[in-house]
Structures are given as C-alpha cells and as structure tokens.
Design a protein around this motif. Structure first.
Motif, PDB file in Angstrom:
ATOM      1  N   ILE A  93       0.846  -1.183   0.000  1.00  0.00           N
ATOM      2  CA  ILE A  93       0.000   0.000   0.000  1.00  0.00           C
ATOM      3  C   ILE A  93       0.887   1.240   0.000  1.00  0.00           C
ATOM      4  O   ILE A  93       1.725   1.402   0.882  1.00  0.00           O
ATOM      5  CB  ILE A  93      -0.934   0.004   1.224  1.00  0.00           C
ATOM      6  N   ILE A  94       0.691   2.095  -0.994  1.00  0.00           N
ATOM      7  CA  ILE A  94       1.417   3.352  -1.069  1.00  0.00           C
ATOM      8  C   ILE A  94       0.411   4.479  -0.854  1.00  0.00           C
ATOM      9  O   ILE A  94      -0.409   4.775  -1.727  1.00  0.00           O
ATOM     10  CB  ILE A  94       2.157   3.527  -2.412  1.00  0.00           C
ATOM     11  N   ASP A  95       0.475   5.081   0.323  1.00  0.00           N
ATOM     12  CA  ASP A  95      -0.413   6.172   0.704  1.00  0.00           C
ATOM     13  C   ASP A  95       0.204   7.492   0.247  1.00  0.00           C
ATOM     14  O   ASP A  95       1.428   7.626   0.206  1.00  0.00           O
ATOM     15  CB  ASP A  95      -0.593   6.159   2.225  1.00  0.00           C
ATOM     16  N   GLU A  96      -0.635   8.448  -0.093  1.00  0.00           N
ATOM     17  CA  GLU A  96      -0.167   9.732  -0.645  1.00  0.00           C
ATOM     18  C   GLU A  96       0.768   9.476  -1.823  1.00  0.00           C
ATOM     19  O   GLU A  96       1.820  10.101  -1.976  1.00  0.00           O
ATOM     20  CB  GLU A  96       0.507  10.589   0.430  1.00  0.00           C
ATOM     21  N   ALA A  97       0.352   8.568  -2.684  1.00  0.00           N
ATOM     22  CA  ALA A  97       1.194   8.096  -3.784  1.00  0.00           C
ATOM     23  C   ALA A  97       1.631   9.206  -4.739  1.00  0.00           C
ATOM     24  O   ALA A  97       2.718   9.134  -5.313  1.00  0.00           O
ATOM     25  CB  ALA A  97       0.476   6.994  -4.550  1.00  0.00           C
ATOM     26  N   ALA A  98       0.813  10.223  -4.916  1.00  0.00           N
ATOM     27  CA  ALA A  98       1.188  11.306  -5.826  1.00  0.00           C
ATOM     28  C   ALA A  98       2.385  12.092  -5.319  1.00  0.00           C
ATOM     29  O   ALA A  98       3.021  12.811  -6.081  1.00  0.00           O
ATOM     30  CB  ALA A  98      -0.003  12.256  -6.039  1.00  0.00           C
ATOM     31  N   LEU A 104      11.192   5.453  -5.294  1.00  0.00           N
ATOM     32  CA  LEU A 104      10.653   4.529  -4.292  1.00  0.00           C
ATOM     33  C   LEU A 104       9.686   3.558  -4.943  1.00  0.00           C
ATOM     34  O   LEU A 104       9.738   2.352  -4.699  1.00  0.00           O
ATOM     35  CB  LEU A 104       9.962   5.288  -3.157  1.00  0.00           C
ATOM     36  N   TYR A 105       8.812   4.068  -5.773  1.00  0.00           N
ATOM     37  CA  TYR A 105       7.851   3.227  -6.488  1.00  0.00           C
ATOM     38  C   TYR A 105       8.579   2.139  -7.283  1.00  0.00           C
ATOM     39  O   TYR A 105       8.216   0.966  -7.227  1.00  0.00           O
ATOM     40  CB  TYR A 105       7.007   4.117  -7.397  1.00  0.00           C
ATOM     41  N   ARG A 106       9.614   2.519  -8.005  1.00  0.00           N
ATOM     42  CA  ARG A 106      10.371   1.543  -8.797  1.00  0.00           C
ATOM     43  C   ARG A 106      11.106   0.545  -7.914  1.00  0.00           C
ATOM     44  O   ARG A 106      11.291  -0.616  -8.292  1.00  0.00           O
ATOM     45  CB  ARG A 106      11.329   2.263  -9.735  1.00  0.00           C
ATOM     46  N   ALA A 107      11.516   0.962  -6.727  1.00  0.00           N
ATOM     47  CA  ALA A 107      12.247   0.060  -5.820  1.00  0.00           C
ATOM     48  C   ALA A 107      11.325  -0.976  -5.176  1.00  0.00           C
ATOM     49  O   ALA A 107      11.775  -2.078  -4.865  1.00  0.00           O
ATOM     50  CB  ALA A 107      12.948   0.871  -4.725  1.00  0.00           C
ATOM     51  N   VAL A 108      10.054  -0.653  -4.979  1.00  0.00           N
ATOM     52  CA  VAL A 108       9.168  -1.583  -4.265  1.00  0.00           C
ATOM     53  C   VAL A 108       8.367  -2.494  -5.185  1.00  0.00           C
ATOM     54  O   VAL A 108       7.925  -3.564  -4.746  1.00  0.00           O
ATOM     55  CB  VAL A 108       8.221  -0.849  -3.290  1.00  0.00           C
ATOM     56  N   ARG A 109       8.171  -2.135  -6.417  1.00  0.00           N
ATOM     57  CA  ARG A 109       7.385  -2.988  -7.323  1.00  0.00           C
ATOM     58  C   ARG A 109       7.916  -4.428  -7.408  1.00  0.00           C
ATOM     59  O   ARG A 109       7.125  -5.369  -7.415  1.00  0.00           O
ATOM     60  CB  ARG A 109       7.309  -2.375  -8.715  1.00  0.00           C
ATOM     61  N   PRO A 110       9.240  -4.638  -7.473  1.00  0.00           N
ATOM     62  CA  PRO A 110       9.735  -6.013  -7.561  1.00  0.00           C
ATOM     63  C   PRO A 110       9.378  -6.886  -6.348  1.00  0.00           C
ATOM     64  O   PRO A 110       9.446  -8.112  -6.429  1.00  0.00           O
ATOM     65  CB  PRO A 110      11.258  -5.841  -7.676  1.00  0.00           C
ATOM     66  N   MET A 111       9.002  -6.287  -5.241  1.00  0.00           N
ATOM     67  CA  MET A 111       8.618  -7.048  -4.057  1.00  0.00           C
ATOM     68  C   MET A 111       7.362  -7.883  -4.290  1.00  0.00           C
ATOM     69  O   MET A 111       7.059  -8.786  -3.524  1.00  0.00           O
ATOM     70  CB  MET A 111       8.394  -6.113  -2.871  1.00  0.00           C
ATOM     71  N   LEU A 112       6.633  -7.595  -5.356  1.00  0.00           N
ATOM     72  CA  LEU A 112       5.395  -8.297  -5.679  1.00  0.00           C
ATOM     73  C   LEU A 112       5.607  -9.418  -6.692  1.00  0.00           C
ATOM     74  O   LEU A 112       4.678 -10.179  -6.983  1.00  0.00           O
ATOM     75  CB  LEU A 112       4.372  -7.304  -6.234  1.00  0.00           C
ATOM     76  N   ALA A 113       6.811  -9.542  -7.223  1.00  0.00           N
ATOM     77  CA  ALA A 113       7.072 -10.448  -8.345  1.00  0.00           C
ATOM     78  C   ALA A 113       6.777 -11.907  -8.024  1.00  0.00           C
ATOM     79  O   ALA A 113       6.100 -12.594  -8.788  1.00  0.00           O
ATOM     80  CB  ALA A 113       8.524 -10.299  -8.807  1.00  0.00           C
ATOM     81  N   VAL A 114       7.257 -12.400  -6.918  1.00  0.00           N
ATOM     82  CA  VAL A 114       7.113 -13.820  -6.584  1.00  0.00           C
ATOM     83  C   VAL A 114       5.736 -14.126  -6.011  1.00  0.00           C
ATOM     84  O   VAL A 114       5.132 -15.157  -6.305  1.00  0.00           O
ATOM     85  CB  VAL A 114       8.225 -14.253  -5.605  1.00  0.00           C
ATOM     86  N   SER A 115       5.218 -13.219  -5.215  1.00  0.00           N
ATOM     87  CA  SER A 115       3.935 -13.441  -4.545  1.00  0.00           C
ATOM     88  C   SER A 115       2.738 -13.179  -5.453  1.00  0.00           C
ATOM     89  O   SER A 115       1.622 -13.571  -5.120  1.00  0.00           O
ATOM     90  CB  SER A 115       3.821 -12.521  -3.332  1.00  0.00           C
ATOM     91  N   ASN A 116       2.979 -12.492  -6.576  1.00  0.00           N
ATOM     92  CA  ASN A 116       1.877 -12.018  -7.411  1.00  0.00           C
ATOM     93  C   ASN A 116       0.930 -11.169  -6.570  1.00  0.00           C
ATOM     94  O   ASN A 116      -0.283 -11.233  -6.690  1.00  0.00           O
ATOM     95  CB  ASN A 116       1.136 -13.181  -8.076  1.00  0.00           C
ATOM     96  N   GLY A 117       1.536 -10.389  -5.673  1.00  0.00           N
ATOM     97  CA  GLY A 117       0.780  -9.582  -4.727  1.00  0.00           C
ATOM     98  C   GLY A 117       0.105  -8.391  -5.368  1.00  0.00           C
ATOM     99  O   GLY A 117       0.292  -8.103  -6.554  1.00  0.00           O
ATOM    100  N   ARG A 118      -0.682  -7.706  -4.554  1.00  0.00           N
ATOM    101  CA  ARG A 118      -1.434  -6.545  -5.020  1.00  0.00           C
ATOM    102  C   ARG A 118      -0.761  -5.254  -4.589  1.00  0.00           C
ATOM    103  O   ARG A 118      -0.200  -5.162  -3.502  1.00  0.00           O
ATOM    104  CB  ARG A 118      -2.846  -6.561  -4.449  1.00  0.00           C
ATOM    105  N   LEU A 119      -0.877  -4.265  -5.461  1.00  0.00           N
ATOM    106  CA  LEU A 119      -0.377  -2.924  -5.190  1.00  0.00           C
ATOM    107  C   LEU A 119      -1.572  -1.989  -5.162  1.00  0.00           C
ATOM    108  O   LEU A 119      -2.364  -1.967  -6.113  1.00  0.00           O
ATOM    109  CB  LEU A 119       0.597  -2.491  -6.287  1.00  0.00           C
ATOM    110  N   ILE A 120      -1.703  -1.241  -4.074  1.00  0.00           N
ATOM    111  CA  ILE A 120      -2.756  -0.240  -3.975  1.00  0.00           C
ATOM    112  C   ILE A 120      -2.085   1.106  -3.755  1.00  0.00           C
ATOM    113  O   ILE A 120      -1.328   1.284  -2.807  1.00  0.00           O
ATOM    114  CB  ILE A 120      -3.732  -0.555  -2.825  1.00  0.00           C
ATOM    115  N   CYS A 121      -2.371   2.035  -4.648  1.00  0.00           N
ATOM    116  CA  CYS A 121      -1.872   3.401  -4.539  1.00  0.00           C
ATOM    117  C   CYS A 121      -3.069   4.302  -4.288  1.00  0.00           C
ATOM    118  O   CYS A 121      -4.045   4.250  -5.031  1.00  0.00           O
ATOM    119  CB  CYS A 121      -1.180   3.833  -5.829  1.00  0.00           C
ATOM    120  N   LEU A 122      -2.989   5.126  -3.257  1.00  0.00           N
ATOM    121  CA  LEU A 122      -4.075   6.035  -2.955  1.00  0.00           C
ATOM    122  C   LEU A 122      -3.507   7.412  -2.707  1.00  0.00           C
ATOM    123  O   LEU A 122      -2.419   7.555  -2.165  1.00  0.00           O
ATOM    124  CB  LEU A 122      -4.878   5.549  -1.751  1.00  0.00           C
TER     125      LEU A 122
END
Length: 178
Positions: A93-98, A104-122
C-alpha cells in the motif's frame, strides 16, 4: 484518486488488517511520503486491531505488527535505499502516492514479483507528474481506477466546500477536493 478526508486511509487500513488476520502468512507493507505518514496509517490499522481484541498477537512495535498466523504488517519510510530487502509481499500500500518519489515506487514494485501480490496506490492529486499520475491517466488496463470527489462524501458539507473554494481558489480546490 480521492478527495481529502474521503476515507482513503481508513479503507486501506481495514483491508490490510483483514488480509493479515484472515490469510495466514500475509505480508503487508505500508509506505507513504514520510515515516510519520506511514506510521499514521499503521496507527489506523492497529486501532482497528485493538477493536478486534488483538487476536493472534505475537509482537507489536511502533512500525510492525506480527501475528501468530505468520502474517505481518510493516510500515516503512520513504527511502528507496532502505526499503529494499522485503520479498514475497502480498499487499503493498502506497499512501499519498502522488507525493512519493518515482524512485521509491520503482524500488518496491519487484517485491510483488514472486507473490503475485497486489499494489494499492491512494492519493489526492499533485499535478500532472510522477508515477501516480502516469498510472491514473495513462496506465491502461493494468490498473483499476477509483475516483472520488468531495461532493460524494456525505460528511463533507457543501458549505465547507464552498468556503474552501473561496479560500483556496479554483485550481488548488480542484486538486484537493475534485
């Protein structure tokens, strides 16, 4: 993409807690523009957790909740160089994403690669720039978008919005409330 005081943080806090309590082994990461903001979101999560009478509690610190079902909720600072190292993230979850830097966004996206996890930006908007604007305006079918304007929030009165429009001017008002 939601108005100020529209309930964004409350909604994702409930989601984070439900995932952590109901799905064993869930790893939830909370990020925002600053450690203070991430911690504030974490406080909302733990506030709801206390209302549930703290089931499955193993350990709780200022920045982490660890449960007996092997789930964790962790709030992190807005530092690309210090958030690396988390893997198999189920909910990011990325709060105040704008307002979060693209690095930071580019650094955390790979954390979802193996889990096929969800990303929520608000967020509320912050101009036509950055990853949040790109994803919302041009992200294609990869993104599910939700937009909520202040006029749709019953707890924000029309009188308050009229005063804000007069005080802030139309451009800033549109950014914060529309």
């Amino acid at each position: 993409n939601c108005t100020r005081q529209g309930g964004k943080s409350t909604g994702v806090a409930v989601l984070a807690l439900v995932e952590a309590v109901c799905v064993p082994g869930t790893k939830v990461l909370l990020l925002s523009r600053s450690q203070r903001q991430s911690t504030e979101l974490f406080r909302i999560v733990t506030g709801f957790y206390r209302r549930l009478k703290s089931p499955l509690l193993v350990r709780q610190t200022q920045h982490e909740l660890e449960l007996g079902n092997y789930s964790r909720v962790v709030c992190l600072p807005c530092r690309e160089d210090t958030v690396r190292g988390y893997d198999n993230v189920d909910l990011l979850i990325i709060d105040e994403a704008a307002r979060v830097p693209d690095e930071l966004y580019r650094a955390v996206r790979p954390m979802l690669a193996v889990s096929n996890g969800r990303l929520i930006c608000l967020s509320t908007p912050c101009g036509k720039r950055g990853f949040f604007w790109e994803a919302f305006a041009r992200g294609g079918d990869d993104w599910h978008r939700i937009e909520v304007k202040a006029e749709a929030i019953p707890r924000i009165t029309p009188e308050f919005l009229a005063e804000e429009l007069r005080s802030l001017g139309p451009n800033y008002f549109r950014q914060e409330y529309e």
